[in-house]
Enzyme design. Structure first.
Site, short mmCIF file in Angstrom:
data_model
loop_
_atom_site.label_atom_id
_atom_site.label_comp_id
_atom_site.label_asym_id
_atom_site.label_seq_id
_atom_site.Cartn_x
_atom_site.Cartn_y
_atom_site.Cartn_z
N HIS A 92 0.87 -1.19 0.00
CA HIS A 92 0.00 0.00 0.00
C HIS A 92 0.91 1.24 0.00
CE1 HIS A 92 -2.32 3.14 2.10
NE2 HIS A 92 -3.38 2.57 1.56
N ASN A 105 1.25 3.74 1.79
CA ASN A 105 1.79 4.16 3.09
C ASN A 105 2.91 3.26 3.57
OD1 ASN A 105 -0.05 6.19 3.14
ND2 ASN A 105 -1.21 5.45 4.91
N LYS A 106 3.07 2.08 3.00
CA LYS A 106 4.08 1.14 3.48
C LYS A 106 5.48 1.56 3.00
CE LYS A 106 0.77 -0.67 5.49
NZ LYS A 106 -0.21 -1.64 5.12
N ASN A 107 6.52 0.90 3.54
CA ASN A 107 7.88 1.37 3.26
C ASN A 107 8.28 1.27 1.80
OD1 ASN A 107 7.79 1.68 6.00
ND2 ASN A 107 9.89 0.98 6.35
#
Ligand SMILES: *Cc1c(COP(=O)(O)O)cnc(C)c1O
Length: 381
Positions: A182, A184-186
């Protein structure tokens, strides 16, 4: 109004080479699952010590399929944490099984492994822990318990790509390991996920569940052996992921550096005096997916919502990750309620995610620390 640009709590970084690569895929004539997905899976596999990896269109699909591969279904219990993105336990319901929550450790905010054994029953089939904010759950104890009781483990490592346990990258060992990409993930594929499996038989099931259960043979042969869904990643998304992976180590280092800067600039004595709890200062294992503080229980003029509003007014984004799952209406209807998991409830009520993403500067951290301290010291301004 602040003169400085708005600082969100997170922001993806897509470089120009990746954008050009995506354009190339769009022009190639093959835009859905194809060579780029295979290349992305191979790159992830190489990163994770050669383990078998299959890519999906979300981290939620990935976990649901992990449960199906583990044979989890109606009548089975799966032990998990109440403090996570709701996807973590929704997938348990999705396969017809029963989520069993165990309260969290108030320091790590992860499932409390000391309490976990007491929740195991003859119906328990699997453990589904979450590495919240990228801080890894103790893998030695986790797999010790799983081994002792013969349980499968589905690691919800959605937030833990690049994290390690005692030097071993999360996903390079263990049972079934699930990642999310997603935005927002790293690292991101816009939407997407990946599942690490143990052997060719599981990889075959992972592919069948991914796309309608289809198995092809020869030029025109096709069979359907199991009921699969529609969870395949596109080549466009996979190309985004391929552009992100080489930067993973640099991203993790950058996040650790910014987290360290938060610790340097949030005066521990003052934080203690204000009743603010800092996260565990782990700069070697965590990938610092989020930097989260826990505010004191609400004082007048200083609820979490008021702190978030005051930050927002001064140009700083923040987040509340996460409200405890068992208090959502759907879960209350299943019989859960207030008081069931007091640590998750207190922390879920007061946890605050501060800005942390690789393109931030140390000066941004300084600005967040100064603003937050000012808000906490002077409520009801
Ligand atoms: C993001 C996330 C998921 C779900 O991933 P999606 O790709 O959004 O479906 C699951 N669990 C946790 C802990 C997450 O942070």
């Amino acid at each position: 109004m602040s003169a400085l640009p708005y600082l969100p709590f997170t922001r993806p970084h897509i470089d120009e080479a990746t954008i050009a690569g995506v354009v190339e895929v769009l022009r190639s004539g093959w835009i859905t699952s194809g060579p780029k997905v295979k290349e992305f899976e191979a790159s992830l596999s190489a990163l994770l010590g050669g383990r078998l990896v299959r890519a999906y269109n979300s981290g939620t699909a990935t976990m649901e399929i992990a449960l199906r591969i583990a044979g989890v279904g109606p009548g089975d219990e799966v032990i998990t944490t109440p403090l996570s993105w709701v996807s973590t336990s929704n997938v348990i319901l999705e396969v017809g099984a029963t989520p069993v929550f165990v309260d969290i450790d108030p320091v790590t905010h992860n499932i409390d492994l000391q309490r976990l054994e007491a929740a195991i029953t003859p119906a328990t089939r699997a453990l589904l822990p979450v590495d919240l904010a990228g801080l890894p759950v103790d893998r030695d104890r986790l797999y010790g318990i799983a081994g002792q009781y013969g349980l499968r483990v589905i690691e919800d490592a959605a937030q833990a790509i690049g994290s390690n346990w005692k030097g071993r990258l999360i996903g390079s060992f263990g049972d079934l390991v699930s990642f999310s990409f997603h935005p927002n993930k790293n690292i991101t594929t816009i939407e997407g996920g990946a599942l690490v499996v143990n052997n060719e038989a599981e990889a075959r099931l992972a592919e069948q569940y991914r796309l309608q259960g289809v198995v092809r043979s020869g030029l025109d042969g096709m069979d359907v052996e199991v009921l699969g869904g529609k969870f395949n990643l596109t080549d466009v998304a996979a190309r985004v992921g391929l552009g992100q992976l080489p930067g993973l180590e640099r991203i993790t280092e950058r996040r650790r550096l910014l987290a360290r800067s938060y610790f340097d600039q949030l005066d521990p004595a003052l934080m203690a005096e204000l009743g603010v709890q800092l996260p565990p200062a782990d700069f070697t294992q965590s990938n610092w997916h989020m930097f989260q503080v826990v505010l004191p229980d609400a004082r007048p003029g200083l609820s979490r919502a008021e702190v978030m509003a005051a930050l927002h007014e001064r140009g700083i984004g923040s987040g509340a990750h996460y409200p405890p799952i068992h208090l959502f209406a759907l879960y209350r209807r299943l019989g859960f309620g207030p008081g069931d998991f007091p640590q998750a409830e207190r922390i879920g009520r007061n946890i605050l995610t501060l800005p942390l993403f690789p393109d931030m500067e140390i000066a941004d951290v300084t600005r967040v620390c100064a603003t937050l301290t000012d808000i906490l010291k002077n409520p009801q301004r």
